[in-house]
Scaffold this motif. Structure first.
Motif, PDB file in Angstrom:
ATOM      1  N   LEU A   1      16.468  30.707  25.682  1.00 28.64           N
ATOM      2  CA  LEU A   1      16.120  31.365  26.934  1.00 28.64           C
ATOM      3  C   LEU A   1      15.745  32.827  26.704  1.00 28.64           C
ATOM      4  N   ALA A   2      16.354  33.444  25.703  1.00 28.00           N
ATOM      5  CA  ALA A   2      16.044  34.850  25.424  1.00 28.00           C
ATOM      6  C   ALA A   2      14.685  35.012  24.757  1.00 28.00           C
ATOM      7  N   ASP A   3      14.135  33.924  24.223  1.00 21.24           N
ATOM      8  CA  ASP A   3      12.848  34.048  23.525  1.00 21.24           C
ATOM      9  C   ASP A   3      11.750  34.416  24.519  1.00 21.24           C
ATOM     10  N   PRO A   4      10.886  35.362  24.136  1.00 21.81           N
ATOM     11  CA  PRO A   4       9.843  35.796  25.089  1.00 21.81           C
ATOM     12  C   PRO A   4       8.885  34.683  25.493  1.00 21.81           C
ATOM     13  N   SER A   5       8.799  33.619  24.695  1.00 20.89           N
ATOM     14  CA  SER A   5       7.873  32.532  25.048  1.00 20.89           C
ATOM     15  C   SER A   5       8.423  31.648  26.164  1.00 20.89           C
ATOM     16  N   VAL A   6       9.669  31.847  26.559  1.00 19.03           N
ATOM     17  CA  VAL A   6      10.322  30.941  27.508  1.00 19.03           C
ATOM     18  C   VAL A   6      10.670  31.686  28.808  1.00 19.03           C
ATOM     19  N   ASP A   7      10.260  31.080  29.961  1.00 16.68           N
ATOM     20  CA  ASP A   7      10.553  31.696  31.271  1.00 16.68           C
ATOM     21  C   ASP A   7      11.794  31.113  31.931  1.00 16.68           C
ATOM     22  N   GLY A   8      12.183  29.915  31.514  1.00 14.74           N
ATOM     23  CA  GLY A   8      13.294  29.270  32.205  1.00 14.74           C
ATOM     24  C   GLY A   8      13.803  28.083  31.413  1.00 14.74           C
ATOM     25  N   LEU A   9      14.979  27.615  31.804  1.00 12.38           N
ATOM     26  CA  LEU A   9      15.650  26.544  31.063  1.00 12.38           C
ATOM     27  C   LEU A   9      15.976  25.381  31.996  1.00 12.38           C
ATOM     28  N   ILE A  10      15.689  24.168  31.521  1.00 14.53           N
ATOM     29  CA  ILE A  10      16.147  22.964  32.230  1.00 14.53           C
ATOM     30  C   ILE A  10      17.212  22.310  31.356  1.00 14.53           C
ATOM     31  N   PHE A  11      18.382  22.109  31.903  1.00 12.46           N
ATOM     32  CA  PHE A  11      19.485  21.560  31.135  1.00 12.46           C
ATOM     33  C   PHE A  11      19.857  20.209  31.717  1.00 12.46           C
ATOM     34  N   GLU A  12      19.846  19.164  30.896  1.00 12.44           N
ATOM     35  CA  GLU A  12      20.206  17.822  31.361  1.00 12.44           C
ATOM     36  C   GLU A  12      21.721  17.626  31.283  1.00 12.44           C
ATOM     37  N   ILE A  13      22.305  17.259  32.410  1.00 11.69           N
ATOM     38  CA  ILE A  13      23.711  16.835  32.388  1.00 11.69           C
ATOM     39  C   ILE A  13      23.752  15.405  32.922  1.00 11.69           C
ATOM     40  N   ALA A  14      23.675  14.423  32.022  1.00 10.81           N
ATOM     41  CA  ALA A  14      23.741  13.036  32.478  1.00 10.81           C
ATOM     42  C   ALA A  14      25.183  12.776  32.896  1.00 10.81           C
ATOM     43  N   PRO A  15      25.397  12.375  34.169  1.00  8.60           N
ATOM     44  CA  PRO A  15      26.773  12.230  34.661  1.00  8.60           C
ATOM     45  C   PRO A  15      27.579  11.241  33.822  1.00  8.60           C
ATOM     46  N   LEU A  16      26.861  10.302  33.212  1.00  9.21           N
ATOM     47  CA  LEU A  16      27.480   9.325  32.312  1.00  9.21           C
ATOM     48  C   LEU A  16      28.338   9.978  31.231  1.00  9.21           C
ATOM     49  N   TYR A  17      27.818  11.040  30.618  1.00  9.78           N
ATOM     50  CA  TYR A  17      28.533  11.643  29.495  1.00  9.78           C
ATOM     51  C   TYR A  17      29.680  12.519  29.964  1.00  9.78           C
ATOM     52  N   VAL A  18      29.587  12.949  31.226  1.00  6.26           N
ATOM     53  CA  VAL A  18      30.696  13.715  31.800  1.00  6.26           C
ATOM     54  C   VAL A  18      31.807  12.750  32.220  1.00  6.26           C
TER      55      VAL A  18
END
Lengths: 476, 476
Positions: free
Chosen positions: A381-398
């Motif tokens: 996320l800190a890299d200048p090439s990146v504007d935003g982050l999508i994080f997958e939280i599959a409820p299955l693994y939780v």
């Protein structure tokens, strides 16, 4: 007074008394009951019989609103009398000095008959020429929803209040919006169901929300704006600093035909509308679900653009599909292969067999190593090439953790909040619809509390980001 | 043997014994435990120590699978040994006469190294030349999910079985698909996570599902098919009478890059692929959510086209937005204005002030008059201009009924079932995400039991119908 004045809707916040005009036993006093249940101010019932209502012994009943004692002002009138009695009632309201009335009654321009149109024209002329400062929401609308003071139009509507203002040319859609936004954790400040928009228009409502200290985000459902008001509308949108989520019914020939039969609105040419509103800085969306999605996004990130995204997924295949969906909405996933600095740091975290680390980053193997996930997320996320982050939280693994010592349902949200704070770029979560509804609801609520929006469907994220990215901004 | 043979995957249904090769204390015997929990046949653990496992006293342990007594056949082997031991174990399996093995171990072609590629090439050569009829799923895949016999690869996977077959080049996505379909009320017959697809390929899996009596719908996630197999693949799709829902990872340049880094698949040109598969009669979709949506649709209506739809809504504004969404996916809403016969009958039901009845039909005023809704739905659906019906059930109106004597949660599903049976055209329901989760879940389950698919989002309906409509069919 220009149409983009708020027509003194700011009086809403100081409503201390309501007259329910036309409250009747035949309709089970349903509106009266609702006001009685949640409105904390003074309540009057207006009914020609003027007889006390046994079910509501504490409600004063008068034959006319003008019969209310002079030293007792009536701030808001809810009018539910048959259409032929509306004009008389409205005259009484003006005489009494009522500042705001909602006409629930229908059968005016909405009836599509000469008689209905004439009734409405007479009403409009009276308000304009002899209204004594009275303004009217409707007719043929649900009127005013103002949960802060317990003012609602349906007993199921939430009593909690928030900071999103709604104006809609459709009462049913207004209900859906209030419920949909509230269910998404975005309660409403004020909703105005303006019906035929005879006096209070969408422009007045937006002007009010623009200056309302309790409203931070504005949602508007419109089918048409009179052509003569087009420029004024665009000026209003440009002048408004708050995010305005706009949905226009009748984008297509089919929808436009449906809109004509719904509110007799002339919907105009959508591509012209689209071009103009984009220039104005409004967020133009297309479906009901888009509105809720966009509200989730802007309440966390205002209108922040995300043209280049990094995605952390738990499954390579899912990452591939999501990449496709994002790309087909014009959202890029910067390639990390040529990014020596980033790739070096990522390899250090991931130790990926000497190969380049791709984007999406498959973090399935580290799902229980939250510190490593945090390091990876902060790096990308800190890299200048990146504007935003999508994080997958599959409820299955939780839900079915293979590591009982790791509490993903609390640790992942807390970790993402740290990431978001560290880098100050948008982080959104995707948690798929694959069952585990309780786990999903729990983690969604936690993330919402940390101002991280949660989506269930990659298309919803892609559409939301596309709308934000497509919006024109003034320079600098 | 052609690649589109099923490579005898039909042996799956008669698996009576499983050897878990590499079951180890270090990994908490997690796979062994899972088989032990739900597989009803004979279970062997294979471990060089050959020592009994105290936790599983009823499981016979042998050093090699060839040590299992000759009169005890091993039908299926699950191989979880380190990659360098895989070839030896596979040779033992062939010697023992095992017919099917799943290699969970990774580090073969997936590692992207010469060493990994060589290990895989050696394995492939052995299977082909000296395999003694052994076929292998994997390596680097989750293997076989066959709930009918309690064969799973993760303890959270559902034990209920159904009639949808899945083949996927991604294990994580396979998990999502199994859970997502099951949560939507569509449990699975067999899932094959084929990993590197060294021996059993997607073509073999589809050929197996095509003839499997327990499979009625097929779902395939593919990132690439070798170019040399393209024609064979298309022939197979054309030969298959069952609906095949196909999702191709790497449609876009971004996704295709992600796919290369995921399974090193050459994804080829999507538009060529799209054109070819459309001709083949497969249902080509784009996102994970599309797969679940399409499965909901085809399990009720096979591949029935709906190019012209009628929608019954509870709110005019919502109907307008939905019309736009449908139109932008090429789904028409026939205009009833010029349809004298239909409009006459509708006016009779709706008594709409002498105006034409539009499409969508706003039935908000009759939501508690189920007999009238039934008459309207039957009328419009029976009209030759209409291929299918979308019925809005806003959970709000079911949850907070204004008519306690009307039980919409049971009466609406029963009514729609009668409509569907009466006219034999697709009926789908939209019930928005606006809270009321329990009501929504209840009505969704009831409708599912009546084979009426339920969607939460008009875009999902529009996409599903577009994919079905876009599919090419053979004439007649």
């Amino acid at each position: 007074m220009t149409a983009s004045s708020s027509k003194n809707l700011s009086c809403i916040a100081s409503i201390r008394s309501i007259a329910d005009i036309g409250a009747s036993k035949k309709r089970h006093y349903s509106y009266l009951k609702m006001f009685h249940d949640t409105f904390k101010g003074k309540l009057y019932a207006i009914n020609p019989s003027a007889e006390p209502i046994p079910e509501f012994p504490d409600v004063a009943v008068y034959a006319r609103v003008t019969d209310v004692p002079d030293d007792e002002p009536v701030d808001f009138a809810f009018i539910e009398v048959p259409r032929e009695h509306v004009i008389g009632v409205v005259k009484d309201c003006a005489m009494k000095g009522v500042k705001l009335a909602a006409i629930f009654s229908s059968g005016f321009a909405d009836a599509g008959t000469d008689e209905g149109r004439k009734l409405q024209a007479d009403l409009a002329r009276f308000i304009k020429e002899e209204g004594n400062g009275l303004h009217v929401i409707g007719p043929n609308g649900m009127g005013l929803y103002y949960p802060r003071l317990g003012i609602r139009w349906r007993p199921s509507l939430p009593v909690e209040h928030g900071s999103t203002g709604i104006v809609a040319q459709s009462g049913g859609l207004c209900n859906l919006l209030i419920h949909g936004l509230s269910a998404a954790g975005i309660p409403v400040s004020t909703a105005l169901s303006i019906g035929n928009a005879m006096d209070i228009t969408a422009l007045n409502a937006i002007a009010y929300f623009k200056d309302d200290p309790d409203t931070e985000t504005i949602v508007a459902y419109l089918e048409g704006i009179p052509e003569s008001r087009g420029k004024e509308f665009m000026r209003l949108l440009r002048a408004c600093q708050k995010p305005i989520i706009l949905i226009k019914g009748g984008r297509t020939a089919t929808g436009s035909k449906a809109a004509r039969s719904h509110t007799a609105s002339l919907v105009g040419n959508y591509s012209a509308w689209l071009a103009a509103t984009r220039q104005s800085g409004a967020l133009l969306v297309e479906t009901f679900e888009d509105v809720v999605d966009m509200a989730k996004y802007v309440t966390c990130y205002d209108k922040a653009r995300v043209k280049n995204v990094c995605m952390l997924t738990l499954s390579g295949g899912y990452g591939v599909i999501c990449s496709d969906a994002l790309a087909s909405h014009g959202i890029a996933m910067p390639d990390f292969a040529g990014n020596e600095r980033l790739n070096g740091s990522l390899r250090h975290e991931i130790a990926a067999n000497g190969t380049s680390v791709g984007n999406p980053v498959d973090v399935g193997a580290f799902i229980y190593e939250v510190a490593k996930l945090e390091a990876i997320a902060k790096l990308v996320l800190a890299d200048p090439s990146v504007d935003g982050l999508i994080f997958e939280i599959a409820p299955l693994y939780v839900a079915s953790s293979l590591r009982p010592d790791v509490h993903l349902e609390t640790e992942l949200p807390a970790m993402l909040a740290r990431v978001k704070q560290h880098v100050a770029k948008p982080v959104v979560v995707i948690t798929e619809d694959i069952g585990y509804d309780a786990v999903k609801a729990d983690i969604t609520a936690r993330l919402r509390g940390l101002e991280i929006p949660v989506f269930s469907d990659i298309s919803h994220i892609a559409r939301t980001l596309r709308y934000v990215n497509d919006m024109k901004r003034s320079e600098g």
